[in-house]
Motif scaffolding. Structure first.
Motif, short mmCIF file in Angstrom:
data_model
loop_
_atom_site.label_atom_id
_atom_site.label_comp_id
_atom_site.label_asym_id
_atom_site.label_seq_id
_atom_site.Cartn_x
_atom_site.Cartn_y
_atom_site.Cartn_z
N VAL A 1 0.83 -1.20 0.00
CA VAL A 1 0.00 0.00 0.00
C VAL A 1 0.86 1.25 0.00
CG1 VAL A 1 -1.93 -1.15 1.18
CG2 VAL A 1 -0.18 0.03 2.53
N VAL A 2 0.33 2.30 -0.60
CA VAL A 2 0.86 3.65 -0.48
C VAL A 2 -0.25 4.48 0.15
CG1 VAL A 2 1.64 5.71 -1.70
CG2 VAL A 2 2.44 3.45 -2.42
N TYR A 3 0.07 5.22 1.19
CA TYR A 3 -0.95 5.98 1.91
C TYR A 3 -0.41 7.34 2.32
CZ TYR A 3 1.55 4.25 6.09
OH TYR A 3 2.52 3.96 7.03
N ALA A 4 -1.29 8.20 2.77
CA ALA A 4 -0.90 9.55 3.19
C ALA A 4 -0.56 9.55 4.67
CB ALA A 4 -2.02 10.54 2.90
N SER A 5 0.51 10.24 5.01
CA SER A 5 0.90 10.41 6.41
C SER A 5 1.40 11.83 6.60
CB SER A 5 1.96 9.37 6.80
OG SER A 5 2.17 9.37 8.21
N ALA A 6 2.14 12.07 7.67
CA ALA A 6 2.64 13.41 7.95
C ALA A 6 4.02 13.31 8.56
CB ALA A 6 1.70 14.16 8.90
N ASN A 7 4.84 14.35 8.34
CA ASN A 7 6.18 14.35 8.90
C ASN A 7 6.18 15.03 10.27
OD1 ASN A 7 6.07 17.12 8.37
ND2 ASN A 7 7.36 17.00 6.56
N ARG B 1 6.76 17.93 11.08
CA ARG B 1 6.20 19.28 11.04
C ARG B 1 4.73 19.25 10.65
NH1 ARG B 1 10.80 19.72 8.19
NH2 ARG B 1 9.79 20.34 6.24
N SER B 2 4.13 18.04 10.66
CA SER B 2 2.72 17.84 10.31
C SER B 2 2.43 18.17 8.85
CB SER B 2 1.80 18.66 11.23
OG SER B 2 1.95 18.24 12.57
N GLU B 3 3.45 18.12 7.99
CA GLU B 3 3.25 18.30 6.56
C GLU B 3 2.90 16.96 5.92
OE1 GLU B 3 6.61 21.84 5.95
OE2 GLU B 3 7.12 19.72 5.64
N LEU B 4 1.98 16.98 4.96
CA LEU B 4 1.52 15.76 4.30
C LEU B 4 2.64 15.13 3.49
CD1 LEU B 4 -1.28 14.33 4.18
CD2 LEU B 4 -1.54 15.35 1.91
N ILE B 5 2.84 13.81 3.66
CA ILE B 5 3.84 13.06 2.91
C ILE B 5 3.26 11.70 2.51
CG2 ILE B 5 5.83 14.13 4.06
CD1 ILE B 5 6.05 11.48 5.69
N PRO B 6 3.78 11.09 1.43
CA PRO B 6 3.39 9.72 1.11
C PRO B 6 4.20 8.72 1.93
CG PRO B 6 4.85 10.56 -0.59
CD PRO B 6 4.64 11.69 0.39
N ALA B 7 3.59 7.61 2.27
CA ALA B 7 4.26 6.53 3.00
C ALA B 7 3.82 5.21 2.39
CB ALA B 7 3.92 6.58 4.49
N SER B 8 4.58 4.16 2.67
CA SER B 8 4.24 2.85 2.12
C SER B 8 4.28 1.79 3.21
CB SER B 8 5.22 2.48 0.99
OG SER B 8 6.55 2.39 1.48
N GLY B 9 3.72 0.63 2.90
CA GLY B 9 3.69 -0.47 3.85
C GLY B 9 3.08 -1.70 3.21
#
Length: 375
Positions: free
Chosen positions: A39-45, A47-55
């Motif tokens: 999966v690829v999903y949306a997360s945050a870094n 600084r609470s900025e939106l980033i893509p993440a995988s799992g």
């Protein structure tokens, strides 16, 4: 195995926990998995900025009966800053080095969701933010959200458990702290975390020289990526800057082999951790600032040469001082042996939390909330 599937060029319109895409894969190492989806999903870094993440999300052959079923978010220990060390990709190619805990959870009838962590899996997203627990916590909680929100993965909504070891243990412990304000809709029931140092300064001696020196360089690189708005890499000398460029693409074993020199060898000053900005980051990354509202199980090896057991005991004390419902188990073993030995105990402890009340029914810590948890 990084492909276009992991390339996220546009990311508009998503919120943390949204599933961007999924694809079925075959995991030859896990006979107990009925299905598996990268999966690829949306997360945050941080600084609470939106980033893509995988799992990756794994479903069991036989789902546990209602009341015993769970979605386990499993966050493994450090695998590297880059290269072929991403859990979801290692499982897909049949090269995952440790499937013991995953297989045992599937055998209990639990769904297992494994986040790759910030900086791994996504094309161009590296290096991995090693030791940045609050960044890791977001990828843990957002993967649970992603599983909740997408019924086409074949996963029914169930209570969530979180388990991690070492760097992964720090991530799930932080997830327990961030959960009430960051992802309160997730029915998180319990957290198990092994070989956890709440205070990163406790790792400095083991990570500065000897067998752990390569991990010290990895810590400088990973944390500087998590806090890239700060001039953290200024502590590196010219040789250190060149080493960092190479290290960003290496697995954990490659790091230890390639960079055995003391961390001070790569830095302008003998003690880089005492730099003003680094002291600030180490403070921000200290755990047990707030009391998790869910039960926490901590465990450690008494002969751990990587994360000293004294650091784990201090973590236990810090959480107890906050009033956390925390249990502790110590094993007469080293770092890697403890990870394997604790599997049965950890799953049993987590299983016990399934019968407890969901977080919303527990009293929220007085005076603690988003303002206290944010780095």
């Amino acid at each position: 195995m990084t492909t276009d599937f992991h390339d996220v060029s546009t990311f508009d319109g998503y919120r943390p926990g949204d599933l961007v895409r999924a694809r079925p894969v075959f995991v030859s190492q896990l006979s107990g998995a009925a299905g598996a989806w990268q999966v690829v999903y949306a997360s945050a870094n941080s600084r609470s900025e939106l980033i893509p993440a995988s799992g990756i999300v794994l479903t069991p052959e036989v789902v546990a009966r209602p009341g015993d079923t769970a979605i386990l978010v499993y966050s493994p220990g450090f695998r590297g800053l880059g290269g072929i060390c991403t859990p979801s990709q290692l499982l897909a190619i049949g090269a995952e080095p440790d499937t013991t805990g995953i297989a045992a959870a599937l055998a209990r009838g639990w769904v297992v969701a494994i986040p790759d962590g910030q900086g791994l899996g996504i094309t161009g997203g590296g290096p991995h933010t090693f030791l940045a627990a609050r960044a890791g916590a977001r990828t843990v909680l957002d993967l649970a959200r992603a599983v909740y929100r997408r019924a086409d993965l074949g996963v029914a909504v169930a209570p969530v458990l979180a388990w991690g070891y070492a760097d992964g243990g720090r991530a799930v412990a932080a997830a327990g702290e961030l959960h009430p304000w960051y992802a309160p809709e997730v029915d998180l029931r319990g957290v198990a975390a092994g070989a956890v140092a709440s205070d990163l300064a406790a790792l400095a001696p083991a990570f500065s020289r000897g067998r752990g020196a390569g991990l010290g360089l990895a810590a400088l690189i990973g944390l500087s990526h998590a806090y890239d708005q700060l001039p953290l890499r200024d502590v590196l000398n010219e040789a250190g800057q060149r080493a960092a460029m190479e290290a960003e693409h290496l697995t954990g074993s490659e790091l230890l082999e390639r960079f055995p020199q003391p961390v001070s060898h790569w830095c302008r000053e003998p003690d880089p951790w005492n730099d003003h900005w680094w002291r600030r980051v180490l403070e921000l990354e200290t755990l047990a600032h707030t009391r998790p509202v869910i039960p926490l199980h901590l465990y450690h090896g008494s002969a751990d040469a990587i994360v000293p057991v004294s650091a784990g005991r201090r973590t236990l004390i810090a959480y107890r001082q906050r009033g956390t419902q925390v249990s502790w188990r110590e094993y007469e073993a080293g770092h890697h042996a403890t990870a394997a030995s604790a599997t049965g105990d950890v799953l049993a402890r987590l299983g016990e939390t399934l019968t407890g009340p969901p977080p919303r029914e527990r009293a929220r810590p007085s005076g603690e909330g988003e303002h206290a948890s944010r780095p």
